[in-house]
Motif scaffolding. Structure first.
Motif, PDB file in Angstrom:
ATOM      1  N   GLU C  97       0.776  -1.192   0.044  1.00  0.00           N
ATOM      2  CA  GLU C  97       0.196  -0.026  -0.155  1.00  0.00           C
ATOM      3  C   GLU C  97       0.970   1.227   0.048  1.00  0.00           C
ATOM      4  O   GLU C  97       0.746   2.143  -0.636  1.00  0.00           O
ATOM      5  CB  GLU C  97      -0.736  -0.018   1.196  1.00  0.00           C
ATOM      6  CG  GLU C  97      -1.986  -1.215   1.468  1.00  0.00           C
ATOM      7  CD  GLU C  97      -2.966  -0.721   0.326  1.00  0.00           C
ATOM      8  OE1 GLU C  97      -3.031   0.118  -0.451  1.00  0.00           O
ATOM      9  OE2 GLU C  97      -3.864  -1.873  -0.294  1.00  0.00           O
ATOM     10  N   GLU C  98       1.777   1.209   0.807  1.00  0.00           N
ATOM     11  CA  GLU C  98       2.801   2.391   0.786  1.00  0.00           C
ATOM     12  C   GLU C  98       3.476   2.663  -0.654  1.00  0.00           C
ATOM     13  O   GLU C  98       3.533   3.767  -1.066  1.00  0.00           O
ATOM     14  CB  GLU C  98       3.877   1.936   1.863  1.00  0.00           C
ATOM     15  CG  GLU C  98       4.656   2.843   2.620  1.00  0.00           C
ATOM     16  CD  GLU C  98       6.011   2.677   3.227  1.00  0.00           C
ATOM     17  OE1 GLU C  98       5.861   1.586   3.565  1.00  0.00           O
ATOM     18  OE2 GLU C  98       6.994   3.366   3.278  1.00  0.00           O
ATOM     19  N   GLU C  99       3.782   1.430  -1.254  1.00  0.00           N
ATOM     20  CA  GLU C  99       4.391   1.804  -2.722  1.00  0.00           C
ATOM     21  C   GLU C  99       3.537   2.370  -3.572  1.00  0.00           C
ATOM     22  O   GLU C  99       3.737   3.021  -4.471  1.00  0.00           O
ATOM     23  CB  GLU C  99       4.943   0.358  -3.075  1.00  0.00           C
ATOM     24  CG  GLU C  99       6.302   0.115  -2.476  1.00  0.00           C
ATOM     25  CD  GLU C  99       6.810  -0.927  -3.024  1.00  0.00           C
ATOM     26  OE1 GLU C  99       7.850  -1.575  -2.466  1.00  0.00           O
ATOM     27  OE2 GLU C  99       6.408  -1.711  -3.949  1.00  0.00           O
ATOM     28  N   TRP C 121      -2.076   2.767 -13.019  1.00  0.00           N
ATOM     29  CA  TRP C 121      -2.927   1.518 -13.033  1.00  0.00           C
ATOM     30  C   TRP C 121      -3.128   1.003 -11.901  1.00  0.00           C
ATOM     31  O   TRP C 121      -2.566   0.444 -11.312  1.00  0.00           O
ATOM     32  CB  TRP C 121      -2.170   0.452 -14.253  1.00  0.00           C
ATOM     33  CG  TRP C 121      -1.940   0.721 -15.843  1.00  0.00           C
ATOM     34  CD1 TRP C 121      -2.410   1.852 -16.410  1.00  0.00           C
ATOM     35  CD2 TRP C 121      -1.339  -0.149 -16.810  1.00  0.00           C
ATOM     36  NE1 TRP C 121      -2.203   1.926 -17.611  1.00  0.00           N
ATOM     37  CE2 TRP C 121      -1.568   0.777 -17.971  1.00  0.00           C
ATOM     38  CE3 TRP C 121      -0.792  -1.143 -16.767  1.00  0.00           C
ATOM     39  CZ2 TRP C 121      -0.924   0.360 -19.095  1.00  0.00           C
ATOM     40  CZ3 TRP C 121      -0.150  -1.803 -17.911  1.00  0.00           C
ATOM     41  CH2 TRP C 121      -0.182  -1.012 -19.174  1.00  0.00           C
ATOM     42  N   ASP C 122      -4.534   0.569 -11.819  1.00  0.00           N
ATOM     43  CA  ASP C 122      -4.907  -0.173 -10.779  1.00  0.00           C
ATOM     44  C   ASP C 122      -4.651  -1.718 -10.715  1.00  0.00           C
ATOM     45  O   ASP C 122      -4.346  -2.098 -11.855  1.00  0.00           O
ATOM     46  CB  ASP C 122      -6.469   0.019 -10.395  1.00  0.00           C
ATOM     47  CG  ASP C 122      -7.282  -0.321 -11.449  1.00  0.00           C
ATOM     48  OD1 ASP C 122      -6.891  -0.945 -12.481  1.00  0.00           O
ATOM     49  OD2 ASP C 122      -8.514   0.095 -11.320  1.00  0.00           O
ATOM     50  N   GLN C 123      -5.041  -2.563 -10.010  1.00  0.00           N
ATOM     51  CA  GLN C 123      -4.490  -3.961  -9.789  1.00  0.00           C
ATOM     52  C   GLN C 123      -5.186  -4.604 -11.056  1.00  0.00           C
ATOM     53  O   GLN C 123      -4.586  -5.289 -12.119  1.00  0.00           O
ATOM     54  CB  GLN C 123      -4.949  -4.503  -8.670  1.00  0.00           C
ATOM     55  CG  GLN C 123      -4.674  -6.181  -8.497  1.00  0.00           C
ATOM     56  CD  GLN C 123      -4.686  -6.582  -7.069  1.00  0.00           C
ATOM     57  OE1 GLN C 123      -5.829  -6.488  -6.622  1.00  0.00           O
ATOM     58  NE2 GLN C 123      -3.797  -7.336  -6.596  1.00  0.00           N
ATOM     59  N   GLU C 124      -6.680  -4.155 -11.316  1.00  0.00           N
ATOM     60  CA  GLU C 124      -7.101  -4.854 -12.393  1.00  0.00           C
ATOM     61  C   GLU C 124      -6.657  -4.631 -13.858  1.00  0.00           C
ATOM     62  O   GLU C 124      -6.632  -5.550 -14.693  1.00  0.00           O
ATOM     63  CB  GLU C 124      -8.836  -4.402 -12.343  1.00  0.00           C
ATOM     64  CG  GLU C 124      -9.774  -5.200 -13.489  1.00  0.00           C
ATOM     65  CD  GLU C 124     -10.853  -4.326 -13.770  1.00  0.00           C
ATOM     66  OE1 GLU C 124     -11.878  -4.995 -14.322  1.00  0.00           O
ATOM     67  OE2 GLU C 124     -11.106  -3.200 -13.195  1.00  0.00           O
ATOM     68  N   ARG C 125      -6.365  -3.404 -14.089  1.00  0.00           N
ATOM     69  CA  ARG C 125      -5.653  -3.020 -15.236  1.00  0.00           C
ATOM     70  C   ARG C 125      -4.489  -3.744 -15.456  1.00  0.00           C
ATOM     71  O   ARG C 125      -4.127  -4.169 -16.448  1.00  0.00           O
ATOM     72  CB  ARG C 125      -5.631  -1.519 -15.296  1.00  0.00           C
ATOM     73  CG  ARG C 125      -4.604  -0.962 -16.555  1.00  0.00           C
ATOM     74  CD  ARG C 125      -5.713  -0.720 -17.807  1.00  0.00           C
ATOM     75  NE  ARG C 125      -5.031  -0.367 -18.965  1.00  0.00           N
ATOM     76  CZ  ARG C 125      -4.742   0.905 -19.300  1.00  0.00           C
ATOM     77  NH1 ARG C 125      -5.118   1.741 -18.785  1.00  0.00           N
ATOM     78  NH2 ARG C 125      -4.168   0.996 -20.534  1.00  0.00           N
ATOM     79  N   SER C 134       2.663 -11.342 -11.097  1.00  0.00           N
ATOM     80  CA  SER C 134       2.214 -11.677  -9.871  1.00  0.00           C
ATOM     81  C   SER C 134       0.903 -11.172  -9.314  1.00  0.00           C
ATOM     82  O   SER C 134       0.593  -9.810  -9.576  1.00  0.00           O
ATOM     83  CB  SER C 134       3.289 -11.497  -8.703  1.00  0.00           C
ATOM     84  OG  SER C 134       2.595 -11.740  -7.352  1.00  0.00           O
ATOM     85  N   ARG C 135      -0.127 -12.044  -9.013  1.00  0.00           N
ATOM     86  CA  ARG C 135      -1.470 -11.615  -8.612  1.00  0.00           C
ATOM     87  C   ARG C 135      -1.379 -10.573  -7.475  1.00  0.00           C
ATOM     88  O   ARG C 135      -1.978  -9.925  -6.873  1.00  0.00           O
ATOM     89  CB  ARG C 135      -2.239 -12.739  -8.241  1.00  0.00           C
ATOM     90  CG  ARG C 135      -2.166 -13.906  -9.392  1.00  0.00           C
ATOM     91  CD  ARG C 135      -3.025 -13.621 -10.491  1.00  0.00           C
ATOM     92  NE  ARG C 135      -4.554 -13.614 -10.061  1.00  0.00           N
ATOM     93  CZ  ARG C 135      -5.444 -12.915 -10.782  1.00  0.00           C
ATOM     94  NH1 ARG C 135      -4.934 -12.654 -12.222  1.00  0.00           N
ATOM     95  NH2 ARG C 135      -6.827 -12.903 -10.878  1.00  0.00           N
ATOM     96  N   ALA C 136      -0.104 -10.754  -6.531  1.00  0.00           N
ATOM     97  CA  ALA C 136      -0.134  -9.860  -5.394  1.00  0.00           C
ATOM     98  C   ALA C 136       0.234  -8.386  -5.676  1.00  0.00           C
ATOM     99  O   ALA C 136       0.175  -7.544  -4.803  1.00  0.00           O
ATOM    100  CB  ALA C 136       1.089 -10.535  -4.674  1.00  0.00           C
ATOM    101  N   LEU C 137       0.602  -8.269  -7.025  1.00  0.00           N
ATOM    102  CA  LEU C 137       0.907  -6.609  -7.089  1.00  0.00           C
ATOM    103  C   LEU C 137      -0.182  -5.848  -7.001  1.00  0.00           C
ATOM    104  O   LEU C 137      -1.228  -6.288  -7.558  1.00  0.00           O
ATOM    105  CB  LEU C 137       1.594  -6.697  -8.514  1.00  0.00           C
ATOM    106  CG  LEU C 137       3.009  -7.537  -8.824  1.00  0.00           C
ATOM    107  CD1 LEU C 137       3.493  -7.380  -9.978  1.00  0.00           C
ATOM    108  CD2 LEU C 137       4.054  -6.883  -7.840  1.00  0.00           C
ATOM    109  N   LEU C 138      -0.275  -4.628  -6.627  1.00  0.00           N
ATOM    110  CA  LEU C 138      -1.260  -3.896  -6.371  1.00  0.00           C
ATOM    111  C   LEU C 138      -1.646  -2.820  -7.134  1.00  0.00           C
ATOM    112  O   LEU C 138      -2.725  -2.415  -7.391  1.00  0.00           O
ATOM    113  CB  LEU C 138      -1.154  -3.333  -4.919  1.00  0.00           C
ATOM    114  CG  LEU C 138      -0.993  -4.086  -3.672  1.00  0.00           C
ATOM    115  CD1 LEU C 138      -0.787  -3.335  -2.522  1.00  0.00           C
ATOM    116  CD2 LEU C 138      -2.090  -4.998  -3.473  1.00  0.00           C
ATOM    117  N   GLY C 139      -0.808  -2.573  -8.133  1.00  0.00           N
ATOM    118  CA  GLY C 139      -0.816  -1.496  -9.289  1.00  0.00           C
ATOM    119  C   GLY C 139       0.365  -1.011  -9.907  1.00  0.00           C
ATOM    120  O   GLY C 139       1.554  -1.735  -9.382  1.00  0.00           O
TER     121      GLY C 139
END
Lengths: 426, 123, 498
Positions: C97-99, C121-125, C134-139
């Protein structure tokens, strides 16, 4: 040799090594008429031409020949059988049209690009050597680190030495043979280092190529680092612990200007992949039926492109068979699809072919995962054979008689290698 | 006074460790073989060890710089390096045919020839 | 009487070569001195090959001011010089979240610098655009202007164009000494001493040593080693854009680099080292790279590595480019050009010309300047019809030398025509030897061709110059052409003919 090659062929064989030449003879044997062998090298014969040691042909010619002798004698037979052979020619692609005809595009040295049509194609492109990248040896990237096969070509054909003070990683047969070769040419071979606790070459080669010349073989040992800016200066070698991790606390340094890599061979299936042929992840060659046909109808495979062999005689036998079926196919003969799938079981790394059909005799080629002696090969509940030993370095070959499969009614047949105690001990 | 010599059998990949006990030139016993090839091999290695040999020689006027050659029959094991040295003094000129004899009665061994292992055209 | 030049450039990396080409537009006598056998064989060859968008380097630094301009110049250069270059875009990915917050700050900086097209880009994009990350990346922060380049091709094309326009190139010419005098500086090399009004120190990792030759010891180079791992072709297309973690103060981190040729590369590590000859890859480096990269893309595995190499970044102790005149008249530093040095190089060249002009070098444009280099033929990338046409024109296009990369003999000759003198020179120009077999099949043929074309004995062919010989003669007498004849030799032995 040949001028125009445009036109229609029954069988086009890709590769002019022992597999390709064998397949061409097999195709002729089946009655196929127009046969073409396309070889990428300037001279036909494949890697045999640089394997100047003897030990070839005991099965096929009933005498012990050197590689060049085997190749030349085989090529003579092929030419006697009126088979077209073109060298310096590279098959860049094979297309299959809606009628199932194959269009083979050939880049031909000095003669441009042409496409020939063929009813069937035999893939016989051989294999290549694994390189430094495949084992990720840390260190610098100087010259003087090369595969044993390239060194063999430099010495035996081009008349050069790769260096003067040689270390060898891997105890595959090419590495062992090169240890002797370079010793005879006046080099100092300082040692052979093998990751596994056993040699990956034949015992005969360990004795005659290393022990005869006092060359040490270090088992369970690997090269942990390469040193030298422009040219190799030394290597760090270390015994390996669990998981083959080098134990650097017991490492030592070896001065050398050359490191030969003899760390395995990989089938060359770029063309097969571009065609969409289904590959076996273990052999890294095509999956083939008992008629050596790949997943694509009319495309056959044999030799080291299919799985890496250690004896050229086995390549020849397999290739003759692949050629015969390719020739039959070209003449419109269609065999019923195989209905039995072979499954590698206990201590079996792979087996080829991948499927069988009842009513015919089959030759099975397979490799063990690890040494075992004595042992028992079990083919389902159908047959079993005792063997004094198996080792990964030596391919196992055995035949299944036609009547054996007649008794079988399942669709998968498992092959196991099991430990076996001799009755009454030794 | 009997002595022991050790060999590793090369008959097959098992590589049986062989022990040959001898008194002078006389073989007393051969142990360690799991088949009859072992004893035969140990006896040969003890009495007259021989090796086949192949190498290359300089060739002029051909596509390649070296011509593969071999000795037509096994030579004494302890003379292999010497044999290589002798053969390497050869320089031949293309064309050469497979089976051409380059040296006869090689190393003074009657009937042993050094022969070309392949044909090389003149280029 | 030494040779006289207006400008002598020390170092033939992308910086020296860029400046050489810019200078070749003017009526000047310029020489470039390269210590290696070919240009681009130092840091340039082992570079990650990224043209950065430049969004993350602050404007308070010189590199921050030059990088965006440098990036913008690449379209024109690519058009003129034909090296491999493509704008594939880059992503800074957030793992926490910090990143994610950090990405916003980064975007603000990029917008301020005028970097075009930046998007958050958000996670979905991110998952939609790069499904294998990785699915763990947030954006992510997306910068479309970032690109990939074959940096060695860039160096080769620059120098070839500079030479075509009159620059003199001297390879195997390390500078041994520099002597300021009334007319500028005397430059001592193994091939003799030359005289130049201006000397440009583009010596990369050795720039502080060169500066010390004239007593300018006001900066140090602290070489920072980076290990890179090239992955098997089968992973082509796994990731389509450059993938960066969030940058830290010292490094841009360990990246996923889909190279110009499509092969994926991972790395580099960042390790400050003492030994300037340390080009070793290490087991720790591999563990670090593959251990980290799993967090970005779990599908990448150490077993997929086909080759590895290490390069040295020329990091200055000011942590910025060191570009400008010195207390020694005529001696100009162009040093400390670590990342984004490659991206900035065209802007650095412009900047250096301004400095030279201010220092009194008269820049008068040539009437004729040929800005173009014909790109090398790339048989493998052509369609069948174009391949047929080439092969009809030149039969050597129908002769395959490197089967892994489908490189023809005509392309090997072309590489030699365009300056290749070593096996690496051939490899980095034609790709022969770059594929899966790593030269196992083709290097002997390439050696034969080099030997013939350079009229050198085959034993003198090297991997990359210096002491990197490939092979030695099997026997010396034979190599000299006077082998002894065997007295007993019988048939077809040339003794018979005498």
């Amino acid at each position: 040799m040949l001028g125009r090659i445009e036109g229609r062929y029954d069988v086009v064989v890709v590769g002019g090594g022992p597999a390709g030449l064998g397949a061409a003879l097999g195709a002729r044997d089946s009655g196929a008429e127009r046969i073409l062998v396309v070889d990428r090298e300037p001279e036909t014969g494949g890697i045999l031409l640089q394997c100047i040691h003897s030990g070839f042909g005991l099965h096929h010619f009933k005498e012990e020949l050197t590689g060049p002798e085997y190749a030349e004698r085989f090529l003579e037979r092929v030419v006697d059988h009126d088979i077209d052979v073109i060298s310096g020619s590279y098959v860049s692609s094979v297309g299959i049209d809606s009628d199932g005809d194959k269009h083979v595009r050939i880049l031909r040295e000095g003669r441009g690009i042409s496409t020939v049509e063929s009813k069937s194609v035999v893939l016989a492109m051989g294999c290549r050597e694994r390189t430094r990248g495949a084992v990720r040896i840390p260190g610098t990237r100087p010259s003087g680190v090369l595969t044993a096969g390239l060194a063999q070509k430099l010495v035996n054909m081009m008349g050069m030495l790769p260096g003067k003070r040689i270390a060898i990683l891997g105890s595959g047969d090419i590495g062992l043979i090169m240890a002797r070769r370079l010793t005879l040419e006046g080099c100092e071979v300082v040692g052979v280092f093998e990751l596994m606790p056993y040699s990956n070459g034949l015992t005969r080669n360990v004795v005659q190529c290393l022990e005869d010349f006092g060359i040490p073989l270090h088992l369970s040992t690997t090269v942990a680092q390469i040193h030298g800016r422009d040219r190799l200066e030394k290597i760090t070698v270390a015994p390996v612990g669990p998981g083959f991790v080098p134990d650097l606390s017991r490492a030592w340094e070896v001065e050398c200007d050359t490191l030969l890599l003899s760390i395995g061979l990989v089938p060359e299936n770029e063309l097969s992949q571009s065609l969409g042929v289904e590959l076996d992840v273990i052999t890294r060659g095509p999956r083939v039926s008992s008629s050596m046909e790949t997943s694509l109808p009319g495309i056959f495979a044999c030799g080291n492109v299919l799985h890496v062999h250690d004896l050229v005689d086995f390549v020849t036998e397999e290739a003759l068979k692949a050629g015969r079926f390719a020739g039959e196919y070209a003449q419109g003969i269609r065999r019923p699809k195989d209905n039995i799938t072979l499954v590698p079981g206990n201590n079996v790394r792979y087996c080829v072919p991948h499927t069988l059909a009842p009513g015919r005799e089959h030759t099975i080629y397979m490799r063990a995962k690890e040494p075992m002696k004595p042992c028992l090969i079990k083919v389902g509940d159908l047959m079993q054979r005792k063997l004094g030993f198996v080792v990964p370095a030596e391919m196992i070959m055995f035949k299944i008689k036609p009547d054996v499969l007649d008794r079988f009614h399942g669709d998968t047949l498992r092959i196991d290698i099991l430990p076996y105690e001799k009755e009454g001990g030794r | 006074m009997s002595q022991v010599e050790k060999f590793v059998c090369i008959g097959c990949p098992i590589g049986c460790p062989l022990q040959l006990t001898h008194e002078g030139q006389e073989i007393v016993e051969i142990e360690g073989a799991s088949c009859n090839r072992g004893a035969k091999y140990a006896r040969q290695e003890f009495t007259d060890p021989r090796r086949g040999m192949s190498t290359t020689v300089w060739i002029d006027g051909a596509r390649w710089k070296r011509l593969p050659v071999k000795v037509s029959a096994p030579i004494p094991k302890d003379r292999v390096l010497e044999a290589a040295g002798e053969i390497h003094k050869l320089r031949v000129e293309a064309p050469v045919k497979r089976g051409d004899v380059l040296l006869r009665d090689f190393l003074g061994e009657p009937g042993v020839e050094v022969i070309a292992c392949r044909t090389m055209a003149r280029e | 009487m030494p040779d006289n030049y207006d400008v002598a450039i020390i170092g033939g990396g992308v910086i020296g070569c860029s400046i050489a080409r810019e200078l070749s537009r003017f009526r000047l006598k310029t020489v470039l001195l390269e210590k290696n056998a070919e240009v681009g064989f130092g840091t340039s060859k082992t570079n990650s090959g990224i043209i950065h968008s430049g969004h993350d380097t602050p404007l308070s630094t010189l590199k921050g001011r030059l990088v965006v301009r440098g990036n913008a110049l690449f379209d024109g250069l690519h058009e003129e010089l034909g090296f491999g270059f493509r704008r594939i875009g880059e992503l800074n990915v957030a793992q926490t979240e910090e990143e994610l917050e950090g990405l916003k700050a980064l975007k603000a900086l990029g917008d301020e610098k005028g970097v075009p097209g930046i998007e958050l880009w958000d996670q979905e994009r991110l998952r939609r655009e790069e499904p294998n990350l990785s699915r763990a990346l947030l954006g992510a922060l997306y910068c479309p202007s970032a690109g990939v380049i074959n940096p060695y091709e860039f160096a080769f094309a620059l120098i070839e164009n500079a030479v075509a326009n009159g620059v003199e190139l001297r390879v195997d010419s390390p500078v041994l000494g520099l002597e300021p005098n009334a007319e500028g500086l005397a430059v001592r090399t193994p091939g003799g001493t030359l005289q130049a009004r201006f000397v440009l120190n583009c010596a990369g990792v050795a720039a502080d040593e060169v500066a010390a030759m004239v007593g300018c010891a006001d900066f140090k180079i602290l070489p920072r080693k980076g290990e890179e791992y090239m992955l098997d072709k089968r992973l082509k297309g796994l990731v389509r854009r450059l993938v960066f973690p969030l940058p830290t103060k010292t490094t841009k981190g360990i990246l996923i680099i889909p190279t110009f040729d499509g092969t994926i590369m991972v790395g580099p590590t960042a390790q400050t080292i003492e030994d300037r000859g340390d080009f070793a890859t290490t087991a720790q480096g591999a563990d670090e790279v593959f251990g980290y990269i799993k967090r970005l893309c779990p599908a990448i595995d150490a077993r997929d590595a086909i080759t590895a190499f290490a390069g040295l970044r020329a990091v200055s102790d000011t942590n910025d480019f060191v570009i400008g005149p010195t207390k020694v008249k005529g001696f100009v530093n162009v040093a400390g050009t670590q990342s984004p040095g490659l991206t900035s190089s065209p802007a650095i060249a412009e900047h250096v010309l301004e400095i030279l002009s201010l220092q009194g070098l008269e820049l008068s444009r040539k009437a004729r300047f040929n800005s173009r280099v014909a790109p090398p033929p790339r048989f493998a990338q052509l369609g069948h019809a174009e391949q047929d046409e080439l092969a009809n024109k030149d039969p050597l296009f129908a002769k395959v030398v490197c089967r892994c990369e489908l490189v023809t003999e005509a392309e090997i000759h072309d590489a030699v025509d365009h300056g290749a003198r070593t096996l690496d020179g051939i490899k980095f120009r034609s790709r022969a030897g770059m594929g899966r077999c790593q030269g196992g099949f083709c290097s002997s043929r390439c050696m034969e061709i080099l030997s013939k074309r350079l009229a050198k004995p085959i034993y003198d062919i090297t991997k990359r110059g210096g002491g990197s010989y490939i092979a030695v003669p099997i026997d010396l007498e034979a190599a000299r052409g006077e082998p002894p004849l065997h007295p007993d030799a019988r048939p077809r032995i040339n003794a018979e003919e005498k």
